[in-house]
Design a protein around this motif. Structure first.
Motif, PDB file in Angstrom:
ATOM      1  N   SER A  61      44.090  38.690  45.494  1.00  0.00           N
ATOM      2  CA  SER A  61      42.869  37.891  45.524  1.00  0.00           C
ATOM      3  C   SER A  61      41.742  38.617  46.246  1.00  0.00           C
ATOM      4  O   SER A  61      40.414  38.372  46.250  1.00  0.00           O
ATOM      5  CB  SER A  61      42.956  36.499  46.112  1.00  0.00           C
ATOM      6  OG  SER A  61      43.066  36.256  47.203  1.00  0.00           O
ATOM      7  N   GLN A  62      42.073  39.895  46.820  1.00  0.00           N
ATOM      8  CA  GLN A  62      41.185  40.239  47.582  1.00  0.00           C
ATOM      9  C   GLN A  62      40.662  41.985  46.940  1.00  0.00           C
ATOM     10  O   GLN A  62      41.580  42.521  46.449  1.00  0.00           O
ATOM     11  CB  GLN A  62      41.414  40.654  48.967  1.00  0.00           C
ATOM     12  CG  GLN A  62      41.796  39.382  49.631  1.00  0.00           C
ATOM     13  CD  GLN A  62      42.377  39.566  51.035  1.00  0.00           C
ATOM     14  OE1 GLN A  62      43.151  40.431  51.259  1.00  0.00           O
ATOM     15  NE2 GLN A  62      42.331  38.760  52.022  1.00  0.00           N
ATOM     16  N   PHE A  63      39.524  42.372  47.629  1.00  0.00           N
ATOM     17  CA  PHE A  63      39.055  43.774  47.040  1.00  0.00           C
ATOM     18  C   PHE A  63      38.150  44.080  48.329  1.00  0.00           C
ATOM     19  O   PHE A  63      37.515  43.360  49.113  1.00  0.00           O
ATOM     20  CB  PHE A  63      38.423  44.148  45.808  1.00  0.00           C
ATOM     21  CG  PHE A  63      37.394  43.565  45.685  1.00  0.00           C
ATOM     22  CD1 PHE A  63      36.163  44.040  45.776  1.00  0.00           C
ATOM     23  CD2 PHE A  63      36.946  41.985  45.062  1.00  0.00           C
ATOM     24  CE1 PHE A  63      34.790  43.795  45.545  1.00  0.00           C
ATOM     25  CE2 PHE A  63      35.594  41.402  44.939  1.00  0.00           C
ATOM     26  CZ  PHE A  63      34.736  42.480  45.038  1.00  0.00           C
ATOM     27  N   MET A  64      38.082  45.564  48.407  1.00  0.00           N
ATOM     28  CA  MET A  64      36.910  46.062  49.335  1.00  0.00           C
ATOM     29  C   MET A  64      35.990  46.768  48.558  1.00  0.00           C
ATOM     30  O   MET A  64      36.012  47.440  47.483  1.00  0.00           O
ATOM     31  CB  MET A  64      37.814  47.084  50.252  1.00  0.00           C
ATOM     32  CG  MET A  64      38.829  46.428  51.134  1.00  0.00           C
ATOM     33  SD  MET A  64      39.128  47.177  52.519  1.00  0.00           S
ATOM     34  CE  MET A  64      37.486  46.357  53.679  1.00  0.00           C
ATOM     35  N   MET A  65      34.720  46.445  48.925  1.00  0.00           N
ATOM     36  CA  MET A  65      33.704  47.268  48.459  1.00  0.00           C
ATOM     37  C   MET A  65      32.582  47.762  49.527  1.00  0.00           C
ATOM     38  O   MET A  65      32.947  47.452  50.695  1.00  0.00           O
ATOM     39  CB  MET A  65      32.640  46.169  47.548  1.00  0.00           C
ATOM     40  CG  MET A  65      32.160  44.911  48.065  1.00  0.00           C
ATOM     41  SD  MET A  65      31.149  43.993  47.162  1.00  0.00           S
ATOM     42  CE  MET A  65      29.543  44.805  47.428  1.00  0.00           C
TER      43      MET A  65
END
Length: 450
Positions: A61-65
């Motif tokens: 459910s996570q991502f990095m931007m």
């Protein structure tokens, strides 16, 4: 060494939104040292000498931007966010804005307001901001100190203005204006941090004499400073400029004559700008801060960002508080889409901006406008790690996720409907400056998703 494994989303000049799944991103001190397929993790451990405890595995459910870049914000106007938007620009300045900014003659006001400004922006995912303070030297120093203490990246400007503004809120002379501005530059340098830079800030040509602007331009060259101001925000402003500087070819020509155009110059708005002015901005490699919320809220007009992009002019997004009522760059991203789609309704065959394009404007585009694209804006190797950890499924998340949603759908939903609740960690130059551990499950303890 910090290593993040999971979904990484960023922009390049070739691809406005690049979604990299099962990816390992390595950070040493502040610098990105690798971005590789997660399947190579064991080889990367050997090559870069890190261990399992250095690795953070993102959940599904996570991502990095990349951190977002606000290319134009008036920190001193923060108390007025969300109120007093019933007048057009020039009346709005005199009735509401100048009185609010004049309060910062009392340093205690700055000490109360500025910590709230910086904290809110960091929580909203703004890792870099181009700040306008006020004309008060000591209060401007407070803003710089707060930014330094919280670890944000910023351009900070002591405002310059001395004509066509209230007697109670103006500099007394060009000598005072230049001298105090240089004092502020020296104060920033004494902070000895690469994260904060001074920016020469003539408010706009209406409030500055040509001689004042010329001397500020010379000061910028002397110290190799950025420059920021306003350009062609409203029709009334453009008309007034023609009356104040009848010899000039255009509003842009006034700044050009003063020596204020260049690659480190940020021009806010550029709504009512003419053909020759656009050509000159491109020739000077000057950037534009697009402020869609403000342009709508005080009815300035709709900036044609597609035209700027097609001409190769640098463009980033901005909140422009408090002309814009929201300090969130996610709001700026959404309002940029609204403005562009509104133009497409009015103009046949108009190519409106897409969500991936405004995502790039909020990150890499903004980095380019503040002349830092070699250091921030995306996750290229060698750049500094300014980043946001996003979670779709935090408690009380504003997002509704369904089984049918693809990863791209979820990312788009965050950009359209997410807020600071979904931003669970914020990094600036490799340092975690916001860590909402109570709002998400500990990703460090979870297993790899690849």
């Amino acid at each position: 060494m910090k290593v993040f494994v999971g979904t990484i989303v960023h922009s390049t000049w070739e691809e406005p939104m690049n979604i990299l799944q099962n990816t390992a991103l390595g950070v040493h001190d502040s610098e990105i040292v690798f971005i590789e397929a997660a399947q190579r993790l064991e080889d990367l451990k050997t090559k870069y000498s890190f261990i399992d405890s250095d690795i953070t595995y993102l959940t599904s459910s996570q991502f990095m931007m990349p951190g977002m870049v606000d290319t134009h914000i008036h920190a001193s106007q923060f108390p007025n966010n969300g109120i007093k938007l019933d007048l057009s620009l020039l009346d709005w300045l005199n009735t509401y804005t100048f009185p609010t900014e004049a309060m910062f003659s009392d340093v205690k006001v700055a000490q109360c307001v500025y910590p709230k400004v910086v904290e809110r922006l960091l929580k909203n995912g703004t890792t870099t901001a181009a700040y306008y303070a006020t004309l008060h030297l000591e209060a401007s120093k407070v803003l710089a100190q707060v930014v330094h203490d919280r670890g944000q990246r910023a351009l900070i400007g002591k405002v310059n203005m001395m004509v066509n503004c209230p007697e109670y809120y103006r500099e007394s002379s060009i000598t005072e204006s230049v001298s105090e501005t240089e004092d502020f530059i020296f104060f920033i340098k004494k902070l000895q941090t690469p994260l904060i830079k001074p920016v020469i800030t003539p408010r706009f040509a209406v409030a500055c004499s040509l001689d004042q602007m010329k001397q500020l331009g010379q000061l910028a060259k002397k110290h190799d400073c950025h420059i920021q101001t306003h350009l062609c925000e409203t029709q009334a402003e453009v008309t007034w400029i023609q009356e104040l500087f009848p010899w000039s070819k255009s509003y842009t020509d006034v700044y050009d004559t003063a020596g204020l155009l260049g690659a480190k110059t940020i021009m806010a708005h550029c709504v009512w700008i003419e053909e020759q002015e656009l050509k000159r901005l491109k020739e000077c490699n000057t950037g534009v801060a697009h402020c869609p919320n403000s342009n709508i809220s005080i009815r300035s007009g709709h900036c044609d960002v597609r035209q700027l992009i097609c001409r190769g002019i640098k463009v980033g997004l901005a909140t422009d508080c408090s002309g814009g009522y929201s300090s969130s760059m996610l709001d700026s991203l959404r309002r940029a889409l609204d403005v562009s789609k509104s133009l497409s309704i009015q103009r046949q065959n108009y190519q409106f901006l897409t969500l991936p394009e405004v995502f790039r404007l909020a990150t890499l585009g903004g980095a380019q406008v503040v002349n830092m694209e070699d250091r921030i804006g995306n996750f290229e190797i060698g750049k500094e790690f300014d980043s946001l950890l996003i979670d779709f499924e935090v408690p009380r998340s504003p997002l509704d996720i369904f089984d049918k949603d693809t990863l791209e759908d979820k990312i788009h939903k965050f950009l359209y409907n997410g807020d600071d609740r979904n931003i669970v960690q914020v990094y600036v130059a490799g340092r975690c400056v916001i860590n909402n551990k109570n709002c998400y499950h500990s990703c460090e303890l979870l297993q790899p998703q690849y």
